[in-house]
Design a protein around this motif. Structure first.
Motif, PDB file in Angstrom:
ATOM      1  N   TRP A  83       5.096  15.944  11.721  1.00  0.00           N
ATOM      2  CA  TRP A  83       4.677  16.377  13.059  1.00  0.00           C
ATOM      3  C   TRP A  83       3.591  17.423  12.909  1.00  0.00           C
ATOM      4  O   TRP A  83       3.008  17.568  11.829  1.00  0.00           O
ATOM      5  CB  TRP A  83       5.835  16.918  13.877  1.00  0.00           C
ATOM      6  N   GLY A  84       3.300  18.170  13.963  1.00  0.00           N
ATOM      7  CA  GLY A  84       2.218  19.158  13.913  1.00  0.00           C
ATOM      8  C   GLY A  84       2.694  20.488  13.380  1.00  0.00           C
ATOM      9  O   GLY A  84       3.182  20.578  12.253  1.00  0.00           O
ATOM     10  N   GLY A  85       2.568  21.540  14.184  1.00  0.00           N
ATOM     11  CA  GLY A  85       2.945  22.867  13.726  1.00  0.00           C
ATOM     12  C   GLY A  85       2.113  23.939  14.403  1.00  0.00           C
ATOM     13  O   GLY A  85       1.750  23.805  15.572  1.00  0.00           O
ATOM     14  N   GLU A  86       1.777  24.966  13.647  1.00  0.00           N
ATOM     15  CA  GLU A  86       1.138  26.131  14.249  1.00  0.00           C
ATOM     16  C   GLU A  86      -0.190  26.543  13.612  1.00  0.00           C
ATOM     17  O   GLU A  86      -1.118  26.914  14.308  1.00  0.00           O
ATOM     18  CB  GLU A  86       2.093  27.335  14.179  1.00  0.00           C
ATOM     19  N   ASN A 135       3.309  10.979  15.554  1.00  0.00           N
ATOM     20  CA  ASN A 135       3.593  11.471  14.213  1.00  0.00           C
ATOM     21  C   ASN A 135       4.711  10.650  13.572  1.00  0.00           C
ATOM     22  O   ASN A 135       5.324   9.795  14.207  1.00  0.00           O
ATOM     23  CB  ASN A 135       3.991  12.948  14.277  1.00  0.00           C
ATOM     24  N   LEU A 136       5.010  10.974  12.320  1.00  0.00           N
ATOM     25  CA  LEU A 136       6.006  10.197  11.592  1.00  0.00           C
ATOM     26  C   LEU A 136       7.394  10.283  12.224  1.00  0.00           C
ATOM     27  O   LEU A 136       8.109   9.278  12.318  1.00  0.00           O
ATOM     28  CB  LEU A 136       6.077  10.666  10.137  1.00  0.00           C
ATOM     29  N   MET A 137       7.799  11.472  12.677  1.00  0.00           N
ATOM     30  CA  MET A 137       9.145  11.620  13.236  1.00  0.00           C
ATOM     31  C   MET A 137       9.314  10.820  14.524  1.00  0.00           C
ATOM     32  O   MET A 137      10.442  10.514  14.935  1.00  0.00           O
ATOM     33  CB  MET A 137       9.451  13.096  13.479  1.00  0.00           C
ATOM     34  N   ASP A 138       8.209  10.479  15.189  1.00  0.00           N
ATOM     35  CA  ASP A 138       8.261   9.659  16.403  1.00  0.00           C
ATOM     36  C   ASP A 138       8.176   8.165  16.108  1.00  0.00           C
ATOM     37  O   ASP A 138       8.422   7.343  17.000  1.00  0.00           O
ATOM     38  CB  ASP A 138       7.103  10.016  17.340  1.00  0.00           C
ATOM     39  N   ASP A 151       0.835  -1.197   0.000  1.00  0.00           N
ATOM     40  CA  ASP A 151       0.000   0.000   0.000  1.00  0.00           C
ATOM     41  C   ASP A 151       0.872   1.249   0.000  1.00  0.00           C
ATOM     42  O   ASP A 151       2.055   1.218   0.339  1.00  0.00           O
ATOM     43  CB  ASP A 151      -0.926   0.010   1.220  1.00  0.00           C
ATOM     44  N   ARG A 152       0.224   2.355  -0.354  1.00  0.00           N
ATOM     45  CA  ARG A 152       0.921   3.634  -0.438  1.00  0.00           C
ATOM     46  C   ARG A 152       0.565   4.496   0.766  1.00  0.00           C
ATOM     47  O   ARG A 152      -0.601   4.584   1.164  1.00  0.00           O
ATOM     48  CB  ARG A 152       0.528   4.335  -1.738  1.00  0.00           C
ATOM     49  N   VAL A 153       1.566   5.149   1.334  1.00  0.00           N
ATOM     50  CA  VAL A 153       1.385   6.066   2.464  1.00  0.00           C
ATOM     51  C   VAL A 153       1.772   7.472   2.009  1.00  0.00           C
ATOM     52  O   VAL A 153       2.862   7.671   1.455  1.00  0.00           O
ATOM     53  CB  VAL A 153       2.245   5.649   3.677  1.00  0.00           C
ATOM     54  N   GLY A 154       0.880   8.432   2.247  1.00  0.00           N
ATOM     55  CA  GLY A 154       1.166   9.812   1.920  1.00  0.00           C
ATOM     56  C   GLY A 154       1.860  10.501   3.084  1.00  0.00           C
ATOM     57  O   GLY A 154       1.357  10.469   4.213  1.00  0.00           O
ATOM     58  N   VAL A 155       3.013  11.089   2.825  1.00  0.00           N
ATOM     59  CA  VAL A 155       3.730  11.860   3.842  1.00  0.00           C
ATOM     60  C   VAL A 155       3.696  13.321   3.408  1.00  0.00           C
ATOM     61  O   VAL A 155       4.320  13.703   2.416  1.00  0.00           O
ATOM     62  CB  VAL A 155       5.179  11.364   4.007  1.00  0.00           C
ATOM     63  N   THR A 156       2.938  14.118   4.133  1.00  0.00           N
ATOM     64  CA  THR A 156       2.774  15.521   3.814  1.00  0.00           C
ATOM     65  C   THR A 156       2.701  16.304   5.113  1.00  0.00           C
ATOM     66  O   THR A 156       2.370  15.746   6.160  1.00  0.00           O
ATOM     67  CB  THR A 156       1.516  15.756   2.968  1.00  0.00           C
ATOM     68  N   ALA A 157       2.999  17.584   5.039  1.00  0.00           N
ATOM     69  CA  ALA A 157       2.949  18.441   6.222  1.00  0.00           C
ATOM     70  C   ALA A 157       1.848  19.484   6.028  1.00  0.00           C
ATOM     71  O   ALA A 157       2.099  20.545   5.466  1.00  0.00           O
ATOM     72  CB  ALA A 157       4.291  19.117   6.449  1.00  0.00           C
ATOM     73  N   PRO A 158       0.643  19.214   6.490  1.00  0.00           N
ATOM     74  CA  PRO A 158      -0.431  20.206   6.374  1.00  0.00           C
ATOM     75  C   PRO A 158      -0.170  21.461   7.187  1.00  0.00           C
ATOM     76  O   PRO A 158      -0.827  22.471   7.003  1.00  0.00           O
ATOM     77  CB  PRO A 158      -1.656  19.452   6.904  1.00  0.00           C
ATOM     78  N   SER A 159       0.791  21.382   8.096  1.00  0.00           N
ATOM     79  CA  SER A 159       1.182  22.533   8.904  1.00  0.00           C
ATOM     80  C   SER A 159       2.681  22.778   8.710  1.00  0.00           C
ATOM     81  O   SER A 159       3.090  23.290   7.677  1.00  0.00           O
ATOM     82  CB  SER A 159       0.824  22.307  10.371  1.00  0.00           C
ATOM     83  N   SER A 160       3.521  22.389   9.650  1.00  0.00           N
ATOM     84  CA  SER A 160       4.955  22.686   9.568  1.00  0.00           C
ATOM     85  C   SER A 160       5.734  21.568   8.888  1.00  0.00           C
ATOM     86  O   SER A 160       5.497  20.385   9.144  1.00  0.00           O
ATOM     87  CB  SER A 160       5.521  22.912  10.970  1.00  0.00           C
TER      88      SER A 160
END
Length: 341
Positions: A84-87, A135-138, A13-22
């Motif tokens: 991760w998250g962001g602001e 999150n991905l970085m964790d 399967d395909r996993v999307g890695v995107t940052a909707p924030s930071s």
């Protein structure tokens, strides 16, 4: 509308890695690569573009909204996870095509912190289950005893039931230096302690559909159609909700105000119990973080359980927005059971 669960993630399967924030600054790209390689080692293909970390957002809002919508509506992409998250993920709210998201085959959206701004409305407005988890970085970190990784949850079939228990250990201060140690895989868990009931001393057993997220981000949606937990409860959870909240970094006075505002907007009206994430956010001179929660939510007359592993303090307990939940907190036994159905 009924709660919809994405099909289980499988190798290939395909996993999307995107940052909707930071996005990810250059010094931390090596850690991102470690996390992506972990996904690939499980047999997943990884795609994504909006990851630039030179500013507080990864790309202009229109580009971030376009990529996130495309990923969540592409049947070839089975899960989407940010670094991760962001602001300021809130700037995507008016740009997302909510009708298209509602009509699409459900895809897992994973994350926490600023991602709550998007995940919680996605569940409330479209009925799609979302995963408040690491999150991905964790992701490269070893999972603590009693807990699961988000990767375990997204691989589970609809109807699956799983129970998590507090490991009794957590991190008290600091962060790992991903620039110097991009391949770190062990949390420093130097603190001890389990869950704490804030509103009384008796045992707790409560059930309901799970919904919640980060206080500092969700409070900005309170009173809008994007955080109408009451409508969701009426339609999907006549038995009530299990609401979870967690403070990222704001002081106790700010968290107190934010929770009061969310309560006045009706976010907790159908709660059978409230779970509060463990936080490293500062107390005030005359108000602790625990006292802030009780000041705002104590009048609801429902159990309030704090120091749950659903916040910014590692380790992380994944919680599925929309899942059926059962929480137990008694001497010698604390657990959260979730059913994907």
């Amino acid at each position: 509308m009924s709660v919809r669960y994405p099909r289980p993630l499988r190798p290939g399967d395909r996993v999307g890695v995107t940052a909707p924030s930071s996005g990810v600054p250059k010094p931390l790209l090596a850690r991102l690569d470690v996390a992506v390689q972990d996904l690939r080692a499980r047999g997943y293909e990884v795609v994504g573009e909006c990851l630039d970390g030179s500013g507080h957002v990864s790309a202009p809002a229109a580009d971030r909204a376009r990529e996130l919508t495309a990923m969540l509506t592409d049947p070839a992409i089975r899960a989407v996870v940010p670094p991760w998250g962001g602001e300021t993920a809130i700037d995507l709210i008016p740009l997302l095509d909510w009708d298209r998201l509602r009509e699409a085959e459900p895809t897992w959206l994973v994350g926490f912190s600023d991602l709550s701004t998007l995940m919680t409305p996605l569940t409330l407005l479209t009925g799609t289950a979302t995963l408040h988890g690491n999150n991905l970085m964790d992701t490269p970190y070893r999972v603590s005893e009693g807990l699961l990784s988000w990767l375990d949850v997204v691989a589970a079939p609809t109807g699956h039931r799983f129970t998590q228990t507090p490991p009794g250990r957590h991190r008290t201060v600091g962060f790992d230096d991903f620039a110097a140690f991009p391949d770190v895989r062990e949390y420093t868990l130097d603190g001890r302690g389990s869950w704490t009931r804030l509103d009384g001393d008796g045992p707790v057993e409560a059930e309901g559909r799970l919904i919640g997220g980060c206080v500092e981000t969700l409070c900005n949606l309170a009173g809008t159609p994007y955080l109408d937990a009451s409508a969701f409860a009426r339609d999907e959870a006549p038995e009530g909700l299990l609401v979870y909240v967690e403070a990222a970094e704001d002081n106790a006075y700010t968290i107190c105000r934010n929770l009061h505002g969310m309560r006045l907007a009706g976010f907790f009206d159908h709660a059978n119990a409230i779970l509060v994430g463990r936080t490293g956010a500062p107390d005030g001179a005359s108000l602790s973080q625990h006292e802030a929660v009780l000041d705002a939510l104590g009048s609801l007359g429902v159990p309030v359980i704090a120091d749950v592993e659903c916040g910014h303090v590692p380790p992380h307990m994944p919680i599925v927005n929309g899942a059926r939940g059962r929480v137990v907190h008694a001497p010698g036994r604390s657990e959260l059971t979730q059913t994907l159905g």
